[in-house]
Structures are given as C-alpha cells and as structure tokens.
Design a protein around this motif. Structure first.
Motif, PDB file in Angstrom:
ATOM      1  N   ALA A 206       0.866  -1.168   0.046  1.00 21.61           N
ATOM      2  CA  ALA A 206       0.034   0.059  -0.016  1.00 21.61           C
ATOM      3  C   ALA A 206       0.753   1.359  -0.004  1.00 21.61           C
ATOM      4  O   ALA A 206       0.618   2.198  -0.839  1.00 21.61           O
ATOM      5  CB  ALA A 206      -1.117  -0.064   1.277  1.00 21.61           C
ATOM      6  N   LYS A 207       1.679   1.223   0.881  1.00 22.58           N
ATOM      7  CA  LYS A 207       2.871   2.380   0.896  1.00 22.58           C
ATOM      8  C   LYS A 207       3.330   2.838  -0.359  1.00 22.58           C
ATOM      9  O   LYS A 207       3.590   3.922  -0.916  1.00 22.58           O
ATOM     10  CB  LYS A 207       3.767   2.104   2.147  1.00 22.58           C
ATOM     11  N   THR A 212      -1.337   6.263   2.245  1.00 23.20           N
ATOM     12  CA  THR A 212      -1.120   6.810   3.407  1.00 23.20           C
ATOM     13  C   THR A 212      -0.999   5.499   4.279  1.00 23.20           C
ATOM     14  O   THR A 212      -2.033   4.679   4.345  1.00 23.20           O
ATOM     15  CB  THR A 212      -2.018   7.771   4.090  1.00 23.20           C
ATOM     16  N   LEU A 213      -0.032   5.163   5.139  1.00 26.35           N
ATOM     17  CA  LEU A 213       0.012   4.095   5.750  1.00 26.35           C
ATOM     18  C   LEU A 213      -0.130   4.478   7.447  1.00 26.35           C
ATOM     19  O   LEU A 213       0.738   5.357   7.745  1.00 26.35           O
ATOM     20  CB  LEU A 213       1.279   3.394   5.861  1.00 26.35           C
ATOM     21  N   VAL A 214      -1.126   3.911   8.117  1.00 30.04           N
ATOM     22  CA  VAL A 214      -1.429   4.065   9.339  1.00 30.04           C
ATOM     23  C   VAL A 214      -1.387   2.738  10.157  1.00 30.04           C
ATOM     24  O   VAL A 214      -2.143   1.948   9.894  1.00 30.04           O
ATOM     25  CB  VAL A 214      -2.652   4.744   9.520  1.00 30.04           C
ATOM     26  N   ILE A 215      -0.621   2.969  11.467  1.00 32.35           N
ATOM     27  CA  ILE A 215      -0.314   1.777  12.306  1.00 32.35           C
ATOM     28  C   ILE A 215      -0.886   2.095  13.689  1.00 32.35           C
ATOM     29  O   ILE A 215      -0.657   3.045  14.102  1.00 32.35           O
ATOM     30  CB  ILE A 215       0.968   1.250  12.420  1.00 32.35           C
ATOM     31  N   LEU A 216      -1.961   1.330  13.951  1.00 31.82           N
ATOM     32  CA  LEU A 216      -2.625   1.447  15.463  1.00 31.82           C
ATOM     33  C   LEU A 216      -2.185   0.059  16.061  1.00 31.82           C
ATOM     34  O   LEU A 216      -2.685  -0.885  15.891  1.00 31.82           O
ATOM     35  CB  LEU A 216      -3.978   1.675  15.409  1.00 31.82           C
ATOM     36  N   ASN A 217      -1.473   0.079  16.903  1.00 29.21           N
ATOM     37  CA  ASN A 217      -1.111  -1.266  17.751  1.00 29.21           C
ATOM     38  C   ASN A 217      -0.333  -0.744  19.194  1.00 29.21           C
ATOM     39  O   ASN A 217       0.247   0.165  18.988  1.00 29.21           O
ATOM     40  CB  ASN A 217       0.054  -1.915  16.842  1.00 29.21           C
ATOM     41  N   ARG A 218      -0.652  -1.582  20.202  1.00 27.12           N
ATOM     42  CA  ARG A 218      -0.281  -1.143  21.439  1.00 27.12           C
ATOM     43  C   ARG A 218       1.359  -1.190  21.486  1.00 27.12           C
ATOM     44  O   ARG A 218       2.005  -0.525  22.150  1.00 27.12           O
ATOM     45  CB  ARG A 218      -0.727  -2.195  22.413  1.00 27.12           C
ATOM     46  N   GLU A 219       1.864  -2.259  20.776  1.00 27.02           N
ATOM     47  CA  GLU A 219       3.715  -2.323  20.961  1.00 27.02           C
ATOM     48  C   GLU A 219       4.173  -1.810  19.461  1.00 27.02           C
ATOM     49  O   GLU A 219       3.421  -1.842  18.556  1.00 27.02           O
ATOM     50  CB  GLU A 219       3.924  -3.803  20.888  1.00 27.02           C
ATOM     51  N   PRO A 222       8.022  -3.538  13.162  1.00 23.96           N
ATOM     52  CA  PRO A 222       9.098  -3.270  12.327  1.00 23.96           C
ATOM     53  C   PRO A 222       8.509  -2.284  11.155  1.00 23.96           C
ATOM     54  O   PRO A 222       9.342  -1.947  10.444  1.00 23.96           O
ATOM     55  CB  PRO A 222       9.268  -4.688  11.780  1.00 23.96           C
ATOM     56  N   LEU A 223       7.396  -2.005  10.984  1.00 24.48           N
ATOM     57  CA  LEU A 223       6.966  -1.187   9.832  1.00 24.48           C
ATOM     58  C   LEU A 223       6.401   0.397  10.333  1.00 24.48           C
ATOM     59  O   LEU A 223       6.261   1.158   9.425  1.00 24.48           O
ATOM     60  CB  LEU A 223       5.844  -1.688   8.980  1.00 24.48           C
ATOM     61  N   ASP A 224       6.834   0.542  11.709  1.00 16.08           N
ATOM     62  CA  ASP A 224       6.538   1.700  12.219  1.00 16.08           C
ATOM     63  C   ASP A 224       7.462   2.980  11.534  1.00 16.08           C
ATOM     64  O   ASP A 224       6.751   3.929  11.131  1.00 16.08           O
ATOM     65  CB  ASP A 224       6.827   1.878  13.828  1.00 16.08           C
ATOM     66  N   GLU A 225       8.656   2.636  10.781  1.00 20.93           N
ATOM     67  CA  GLU A 225       9.435   3.558  10.694  1.00 20.93           C
ATOM     68  C   GLU A 225       9.129   3.884   8.832  1.00 20.93           C
ATOM     69  O   GLU A 225       9.425   4.974   8.619  1.00 20.93           O
ATOM     70  CB  GLU A 225      10.947   2.818  10.387  1.00 20.93           C
ATOM     71  N   ILE A 226       8.340   3.337   8.292  1.00 23.21           N
ATOM     72  CA  ILE A 226       7.804   3.674   7.146  1.00 23.21           C
ATOM     73  C   ILE A 226       6.419   4.352   7.159  1.00 23.21           C
ATOM     74  O   ILE A 226       5.801   4.624   6.043  1.00 23.21           O
ATOM     75  CB  ILE A 226       7.792   2.588   5.946  1.00 23.21           C
ATOM     76  N   ALA A 227       5.716   4.113   8.288  1.00 24.82           N
ATOM     77  CA  ALA A 227       4.389   4.744   8.216  1.00 24.82           C
ATOM     78  C   ALA A 227       4.230   6.290   8.403  1.00 24.82           C
ATOM     79  O   ALA A 227       4.986   6.826   8.777  1.00 24.82           O
ATOM     80  CB  ALA A 227       3.638   3.965   9.809  1.00 24.82           C
ATOM     81  N   ASP A 228       3.070   6.641   7.832  1.00 21.81           N
ATOM     82  CA  ASP A 228       2.842   8.122   8.099  1.00 21.81           C
ATOM     83  C   ASP A 228       2.275   8.585   9.456  1.00 21.81           C
ATOM     84  O   ASP A 228       2.531   9.641   9.893  1.00 21.81           O
ATOM     85  CB  ASP A 228       1.803   8.534   7.080  1.00 21.81           C
TER      86      ASP A 228
END
Length: 246
Positions: A206-207, A212-219, A222-228
C-alpha cells in the motif's frame, strides 16, 4: 494522535482496514504468537505432520476444542464495532484480517467485505472434497471414536478451515487482498505485529503504491519507520470516539 488519526480517515477516499490478533485480545481471545501466547506453551502442528499422522490430527482437534472454549464466548469489542461502522458508512471498502475468530462478521461487516488471509476457525472443511463441516458435528465424531474425524461424504481428512503452518496461503484471498490494497488511499493496520509474511507485505504494498499508511498497535512494529502515522494505544478506546460510538 487520535485527532491525527481521525483527520487521516476523514480525508481518505477509500480505506482498507488490516487487522491482527491485537484487536481480538480486547475481546478476551489470547494471542497465539506473543510472549506467553498459546504457541509458547505448545508448538503448532505443521500441516504436513497433520496430513501424515492420524495421532497428530486427533491432537490438533483436542487443542482446537480446548481453545474454542475461550473463543466461542468472545464478543466483538468497540474496535470491531468502529471498523464495522467505517465499512457501513462506505468509508472502508474491505477488512483484510489475519484473525480466524469471525468477530468481524459478528460485528456486522458483510462477509463479502472481509478477506480472511488465515482462514476461519468457526467451521471445518474436508481437505479432499471441500465439504463444509460444522464444529459441533466434528466434535460429536471426535467424542464417539478414538480415530481422527473424517468427512461424512468422502471419508477424507477433515480440518479446521484455518491456514496451518506449512499450508499454502489461499490464492483467492491473497488475490482479493492485493486488489483491495492497490485500490485504497489509506491503509489502516490495526492490532498486528506486522511480522508474519506474506500478510505483512500488504502494508508495504500500500505504501509503495502511494497510499497513506497508518499503524494502530499497542507495541512497536517493524513497519513503524515507514508509516505516515503510528499510534501506540488501546484499539477500542482509540477508535470508538472516531466512529462516534461513545
């Protein structure tokens, strides 16, 4: 962060929601892969071993019925209901899920909008003829015989309709997930560690395709660095106000 997430959803034309075990842990379903999860207490049975060994097939069913005591009592939580509202409103086109618990269906998302990458644990299928078997029927066979359950029609191997370790990913679901991913302008990854491939490849796709990449997670993932946008918080409490469930 919640305001930024709401803005991203409001401004999107077509959202694809991708969910992992983290959304269902808020419904009381234990995570399989995380530290202390079920697979740290018992090794999963590989698909090839399930096929070759009747003893392992029976053990797999024993585990299945034990785990189901927790799963069958679970109800959709506010996170599931918020996603259902996004789909119902037309904002989200599809829910791609790694989960096998059927909670997205229970929350009201139409089945045709759900893409189950790892199958569904609420029924079984014959691996030979493909006939569907309800779990209460399989349990009756399991309880009545020391042998592993077999298909009532063709006597083939019956297995939970999930994707096991070593089993090929479902081609049609993978195709549909790729199509949905390429058609979105916002990919919302929720409650997934984003470490299990090929499923975790969809946020990357998708990215790369300009969404736009959104990550919602408690922890962290590995993909946090490429998320918007990354939101490390509880899922239900975060999504409920956005969907105006409160």
């Amino acid at each position: 962060m919640t305001n930024e997430l709401k803005r991203a959803i409001d401004e999107a034309y077509r959202v694809v929601v991708f969910t992992g075990a983290g959304i269902s842990t808020e419904s009381g379903i234990p995570d399989f892969r995380s530290p202390g999860g079920l697979w740290t207490k018992m090794s999963p049975i590989d698909f090839s071993d399930f096929i070759r060994s009747e003893e392992l097939r029976r053990e797999a069913w024993r585990r299945k019925f034990e785990i189901d005591k927790t799963i069958v009592a679970a109800e959709p939580n506010k996170g599931h209901m918020a996603i259902a509202k996004l789909v119902d409103s037309g904002k989200a086109s599809h829910v791609i899920t790694q989960n096998i618990d059927n909670l997205h269906q229970h929350s009201g998302v139409p089945a045709e909008r759900i893409i189950e990458l790892h199958g569904n644990g609420t029924y079984a299928k014959c691996l030979d003829c493909g006939e569907r078997h309800e779990l209460h029927e399989v349990k009756a066979i399991y309880d009545a015989s020391p042998a592993a359950p077999v298909c009532k029609s063709c006597k083939g191997i019956v297995k939970s309709a999930t994707i096991s370790f070593g089993q090929a990913m479902p081609e049609e679901e993978m195709r549909r997930a790729e199509e949905a991913t390429l058609g979105c302008d916002l990919f919302l990854a929720i409650g997934s560690s984003l470490q299990v491939y090929p499923a975790a490849g969809f946020p990357i796709l998708a990215k790369r395709n300009g969404a736009t990449l959104v990550i919602l997670n408690r922890e962290p993932t590995p993909l946090d660095e490429i998320a918007d946008l990354v939101v490390h918080d509880e899922i239900g409490p975060t999504l409920a106000p956005i969907a105006m469930l409160n």
